[in-house]
Design a protein around this motif. Structure first.
Motif, PDB file in Angstrom:
ATOM      1  N   THR A  70       0.858  -1.169   0.000  1.00 40.71           N
ATOM      2  CA  THR A  70       0.000   0.000   0.000  1.00 40.71           C
ATOM      3  C   THR A  70       0.896   1.221   0.000  1.00 40.71           C
ATOM      4  O   THR A  70       1.932   1.237   0.646  1.00 40.71           O
ATOM      5  CB  THR A  70      -0.954   0.008   1.215  1.00 40.71           C
ATOM      6  N   SER A  71       0.495   2.237  -0.752  1.00 42.62           N
ATOM      7  CA  SER A  71       1.287   3.470  -0.768  1.00 42.62           C
ATOM      8  C   SER A  71       0.809   4.396   0.346  1.00 42.62           C
ATOM      9  O   SER A  71       1.301   5.489   0.491  1.00 42.62           O
ATOM     10  CB  SER A  71       1.129   4.159  -2.118  1.00 42.62           C
ATOM     11  N   LYS A  72      -0.190   3.918   1.141  1.00 47.56           N
ATOM     12  CA  LYS A  72      -0.895   4.853   2.015  1.00 47.56           C
ATOM     13  C   LYS A  72      -0.391   4.934   3.446  1.00 47.56           C
ATOM     14  O   LYS A  72      -0.529   5.946   4.096  1.00 47.56           O
ATOM     15  CB  LYS A  72      -2.383   4.537   1.979  1.00 47.56           C
ATOM     16  N   GLY A  88      -3.665  -2.788   1.487  1.00 45.25           N
ATOM     17  CA  GLY A  88      -3.037  -3.245   0.254  1.00 45.25           C
ATOM     18  C   GLY A  88      -3.568  -4.601  -0.163  1.00 45.25           C
ATOM     19  O   GLY A  88      -2.834  -5.452  -0.658  1.00 45.25           O
TER      20      GLY A  88
HETATM   21  P1  ADP Z   1      -4.928   0.049  -0.379  1.00 45.52           P
HETATM   22  O1  ADP Z   1      -6.048   0.891  -0.904  1.00 45.52           O
HETATM   23  O2  ADP Z   1      -5.265  -0.609   0.905  1.00 45.52           O
HETATM   24  O3  ADP Z   1      -3.605   0.766  -0.354  1.00 45.52           O
HETATM   25  P2  ADP Z   1      -5.328  -1.474  -2.797  1.00 45.52           P
HETATM   26  O4  ADP Z   1      -5.008  -2.896  -3.123  1.00 45.52           O
HETATM   27  O5  ADP Z   1      -6.744  -1.067  -2.865  1.00 45.52           O
HETATM   28  O6  ADP Z   1      -4.723  -1.200  -1.361  1.00 45.52           O
HETATM   29  O7  ADP Z   1      -4.471  -0.535  -3.737  1.00 45.52           O
HETATM   30  C1  ADP Z   1      -3.064  -0.706  -3.762  1.00 45.52           C
HETATM   31  C2  ADP Z   1      -2.365   0.575  -4.171  1.00 45.52           C
HETATM   32  O8  ADP Z   1      -2.635   0.872  -5.544  1.00 45.52           O
HETATM   33  C3  ADP Z   1      -2.809   1.818  -3.406  1.00 45.52           C
HETATM   34  O9  ADP Z   1      -2.097   1.966  -2.195  1.00 45.52           O
HETATM   35  C4  ADP Z   1      -2.488   2.928  -4.394  1.00 45.52           C
HETATM   36  O10 ADP Z   1      -1.134   3.304  -4.299  1.00 45.52           O
HETATM   37  C5  ADP Z   1      -2.685   2.273  -5.751  1.00 45.52           C
HETATM   38  N1  ADP Z   1      -4.012   2.590  -6.354  1.00 45.52           N
HETATM   39  C6  ADP Z   1      -5.087   1.777  -6.397  1.00 45.52           C
HETATM   40  N2  ADP Z   1      -6.117   2.356  -7.033  1.00 45.52           N
HETATM   41  C7  ADP Z   1      -5.698   3.576  -7.419  1.00 45.52           C
HETATM   42  C8  ADP Z   1      -6.300   4.675  -8.139  1.00 45.52           C
HETATM   43  N3  ADP Z   1      -7.571   4.603  -8.580  1.00 45.52           N
HETATM   44  N4  ADP Z   1      -5.544   5.784  -8.356  1.00 45.52           N
HETATM   45  C9  ADP Z   1      -4.257   5.850  -7.904  1.00 45.52           C
HETATM   46  N5  ADP Z   1      -3.634   4.854  -7.234  1.00 45.52           N
HETATM   47  C10 ADP Z   1      -4.337   3.723  -6.988  1.00 45.52           C
END
Ligand code: ADP
Ligand code: MG
Length: 331
Positions: A70-72, A88
């Protein structure tokens, strides 16, 4: 790893609407101002979410699809969460149980695309796109036939997608959200549209609730605004004279997250105790905001449950704020 993803997917993605929820939350997290959700056949054959958010750089695409990437958050601070996503898990789970294609373009980067199908990731390829992200999910649960059997009719699944989208739309009044059914010839039928609201938060919220819950509710509700010990409550609650009949419209959002919790039902019953003979289910859309450390959203992967550090405080705040507003309005 593919097997683990499929098992985890079962917790994150129960049905098409849960996939829609994850994808729209990702778009919101990416700072999108416009989000379009399209589906075909109740979301079983196609779900597509298009946003104008920050996009994903080509090099980061494989990472976004990897488990627990996750980038968050950096993983050390699970209690201090400001975004919808933090596990993630959504994208790898969707890629494990369906055919997932992400096309994206971040500022200053070229557009790129990658597909994961049944857990197998293809190569990242260049793709034409102005900005933002398009996530396409086809054939949900094709890789897990047992799950397919639990799907309801297209109509029922579409209904649930609509509910999820409207619920998310309530919490994001400044974001345009459009829902389209593209079944059949693909011409598309607009199921729901909420254009970005203007003005101050309360006006925007009022406008958005009118859009989602109806003008009738918006015009017959009281503005709620209260604070207690770090908990901030805003939103709108119905006048006792307003009734939606048997339809229950009680919505609670905690730090912007739609939450299903008995806490709200109980608090509303407490606040409207004297009026319950008229309407057993007073309508309300309430937004509780607090320091993320005061609430645990990490209870379930689908994240619709919360655990307050002090549930009595949250309940007490809702009851007293609503009673106060009702009394001020002469009830
Ligand atoms: P999470 O939301 O828990 O971080 P996800 O599997 O839903 O995990 O998404 C993984 C990563 O992909 C996110 O942390 C983000 O960096 C990137 N990402 C996903 N969807 C988008 C989007 N619509 N726009 C930009 N980045 C996205
Ligand atoms: Mg996410």
């Amino acid at each position: 790893d593919a097997a683990i993803n499929r098992i985890a997917a079962g917790e994150v993605v129960e049905r098409p609407a849960s996939a829609v929820k994850e994808l729209v939350e990702n778009a919101v997290d990416a700072g999108a101002r416009r989000i379009t959700v399209e589906y075909a056949d109740g979301g079983k054959t196609l779900i597509r979410v298009t946003d104008d958010g920050c996009g994903i750089a080509p090099d980061d695409l494989p990472l976004a699809l990897s488990r627990h990437a996750t980038s968050k958050i950096d993983g050390t601070d699970l209690l201090n969460i400001h975004t919808f996503g933090f596990r993630g898990e959504a994208l790898p789970s969707l890629g494990a149980v369906g055919r997932l294609t992400i096309t994206s373009r971040a500022a200053g980067q070229g557009g790129a695309e990658v597909t994961v199908s049944g857990g197998k990731m293809g190569a990242v390829k260049p793709a034409a796109l102005n900005s933002g992200t398009v996530v396409t999910l086809r054939d949900l649960f094709f890789a897990t036939p047992a799950r397919l059997k639990f799907m309801r009719t297209d109509r029922a699944e579409a209904q649930t997608i609509g509910d999820v989208v409207k619920r998310l739309a309530m919490a994001e009044p400044f974001v345009q959200i459009v829902l389209r059914d593209v079944s059949g010839d693909g011409a598309g039928r607009e199921v729901f549209r909420a254009d970005a609201e203007q003005g101050e938060l309360f006006d925007a919220l009022h406008g958005r609730l009118a859009r989602v819950l109806g003008r009738e509710f918006a015009d017959n509700s009281l503005r709620i605004d209260a604070e207690r010990e770090g908990l901030h409550l805003t939103g709108f609650a119905a006048l006792p004279t307003y009734s939606r009949g048997s339809a229950v419209a009680q919505y609670l959002f905690v730090n912007g997250r739609p939450v299903r919790d008995k806490l709200l039902t109980g608090a509303l019953r407490g606040a409207y105790f004297d009026f319950l003979s008229r309407d057993r289910h007073p309508a309300a859309a309430l937004f509780l905001d607090c320091d993320p450390t005061l609430v645990d959203v990490n209870v379930h992967p689908a994240k619709s449950e919360v655990r307050f550090r002090d549930p009595g405080l949250a309940r007490g705040l809702i009851v007293s704020a609503l009673r106060h507003a009702l009394a001020n309005a002469g009830h």
